[in-house]
Scaffold this active site. Structure first.
Site, mmCIF file in Angstrom:
data_model
loop_
_atom_site.group_PDB
_atom_site.id
_atom_site.type_symbol
_atom_site.label_atom_id
_atom_site.label_comp_id
_atom_site.label_asym_id
_atom_site.label_seq_id
_atom_site.Cartn_x
_atom_site.Cartn_y
_atom_site.Cartn_z
ATOM 1 N N GLY A 190 0.752 -0.943 0.005
ATOM 2 C CA GLY A 190 0.122 -0.058 0.082
ATOM 3 C C GLY A 190 0.946 1.060 0.225
ATOM 4 N N CYS A 191 0.421 2.249 0.588
ATOM 5 C CA CYS A 191 0.955 3.594 0.701
ATOM 6 C C CYS A 191 2.336 3.470 1.369
ATOM 7 C CB CYS A 191 0.336 4.690 1.311
ATOM 8 S SG CYS A 191 1.087 6.198 1.475
#
Length: 433
Positions: free
Chosen positions: A35-36
């Site tokens: 993810g981020c």
């Protein structure tokens, strides 16, 4: 014909560290997507024995690309205007094998995000947020595949679906822009988006992996709630996870001050209370779900510190349309219509959403205006804001706990304050002593 939308205006030099250089310095590295990369960088940097974590991009078709290029390419993919593989946001984790094993590194990776979500992680949606392990030799590949099977068993025991993490050779690694490096150190209140599933990787300290996962005991998942022990008519359930900073922040911002009428309970189990139902699976932590008669009626997904937004969401579930108009649209009730206008009993007037005390009845007086009036609020219970609406200059009064509009304050009240807090009675709840 597919359109290529990567802008090549600037050259980003791919990181050239290879396995031999890493081993020469007594360290090794692996590239992980979860993810981020802001939150991923912080999560992996917490592991003892990790000597460096760098944000970057990998796994896509283009050797040179920057952050905006990757976002533009993802938008084009969704619009059907291009084809190919986008890069994933990743972190290059450099570690000392004498201090921490690769299994420990991968265990931290599996525990720190939800690897069953496909092209998303929490509120971030797109192939650039996919879960990934990019290896640089066959031993890393073998261990990545083996730990995936081990963790899959633990997830299945806890009620999760299949892992979607791709495990591939490292391709086109690019170091991310400088402002992305150590982002959460430079911006402590920045977005993280990672909370994990709460499912522990089974006993990495007690087992040497040899490809046989049949005897691995999965850690027991957190026990699910029993709907019989909750309020069937109306109940808030806060679904949290282990190592979730925004869960901790929600606890500080909201739960430690909870005075609302609606009952609340927290859990680290992703399943609904026994006998109750969710409309769809959870995908971010914390998620706050409102149940009525054992069924989900509303949810607030992914609290990130916006306290007033949460209270507004809850207010729309609890307040009547007339109350909502006053609270959220700065409306004004008709004079002499508030049910508590003539309330004179000892007690307190509270925020109808949070339950926080706003005024004591001993400060209430009859202003003859048609609205409940007070000469003094509870200290710290309200905030003040300039209001130039309706061609007037007034001071608006809002609830400090929820941010809802209450009314206005004027300088024509009685002693000792000589103030008149002119408040909409329909957004005050009276609780007698």
């Amino acid at each position: 014909m597919a359109t290529t939308i990567f802008a090549m205006e600037k050259t980003v030099t791919p990181n050239s560290v290879n396995a031999k250089q890493a081993l020469d310095s007594k360290t090794d590295y692996i590239v992980l997507g979860m993810g981020c990369f802001w939150g991923a960088e912080k999560r992996m940097g917490e592991l003892s024995g990790v000597v460096d974590v760098e944000s970057g991009y990998a796994g896509g078709d283009h050797a040179d690309a920057g952050y905006q290029d990757i976002l533009n390419f993802e938008h084009a993919l969704h619009a059907g205007k291009t084809a190919g593989r986008n890069h994933a946001e990743v972190v290059k984790v450099t570690f000392d094998p004498e201090l921490v094993t690769l299994e420990h590194v991968l265990a931290k990776f599996w525990e720190s995000h939800n690897p069953t979500q496909g092209d998303r992680q929490g509120n971030d949606i797109g192939s650039n947020y996919r879960s990934a392990v990019y290896y640089h030799d066959e031993s890393q590949k073998t261990l990545a595949l083996t730990t995936r099977e081990i963790y899959q068993q633990a997830l299945a025991t806890a009620g999760y679906g299949q892992i979607t993490t791709e495990i591939l050779p490292l391709k086109n690694y690019i170091t991310a822009e400088e402002y992305h490096q150590n982002y959460l150190q430079k911006n402590p209140d920045g977005y993280c988006g990672l909370g994990g599933t709460g499912v522990k990787y089974p006993a990495p300290d007690q087992r040497i992996i040899r490809g046989d996962t049949s005897s691995v005991p999965a850690s027991p998942p957190p026990q699910s709630l029993d709907g019989k022990n909750l309020n069937f008519d109306q109940q808030l359930v806060i679904f949290e996870s282990e190592n979730c900073e925004f869960c901790a922040q929600f606890d500080r911002d909201v739960l430690t001050h909870w005075q609302a009428d609606i009952p609340m309970v927290t859990t680290k189990n992703i399943n609904p209370p026994a006998g109750w139902t969710l409309d769809e699976p959870l995908f971010a932590a914390p998620t706050i779900v409102l149940f009525r008669e054992g069924k989900e009626v509303a949810r607030y997904t992914g609290y990130t510190g916006e306290k007033e937004n949460f209270w507004q969401w809850l207010g729309f579930q609890m307040l009547t349309p007339e109350q909502q108009k006053i609270a959220f649209q700065q409306g004004t009730e008709q004079p002499f219509t508030a049910s508590n206008l003539d309330e004179k009993r000892p007690g307190r007037f509270v925020d109808p959403i949070t339950g926080a005390t706003l005024f004591f009845s001993k400060t209430k007086f009859d202003s003859k205006t048609g609205w409940p009036s007070f000469f003094e609020p509870v200290e710290g219970s309200v905030t003040y804001h300039e209001d130039h609406s309706s061609y007037m200059q007034r001071i608006e009064v809002r609830s400090a706990s929820s941010g809802i509009h209450l009314g206005h304050v004027f300088d024509d009240g009685p002693p000792p304050s000589y103030k008149r807090y002119c408040i909409n009675g329909n957004v005050l709840k009276f609780i007698p002593d």
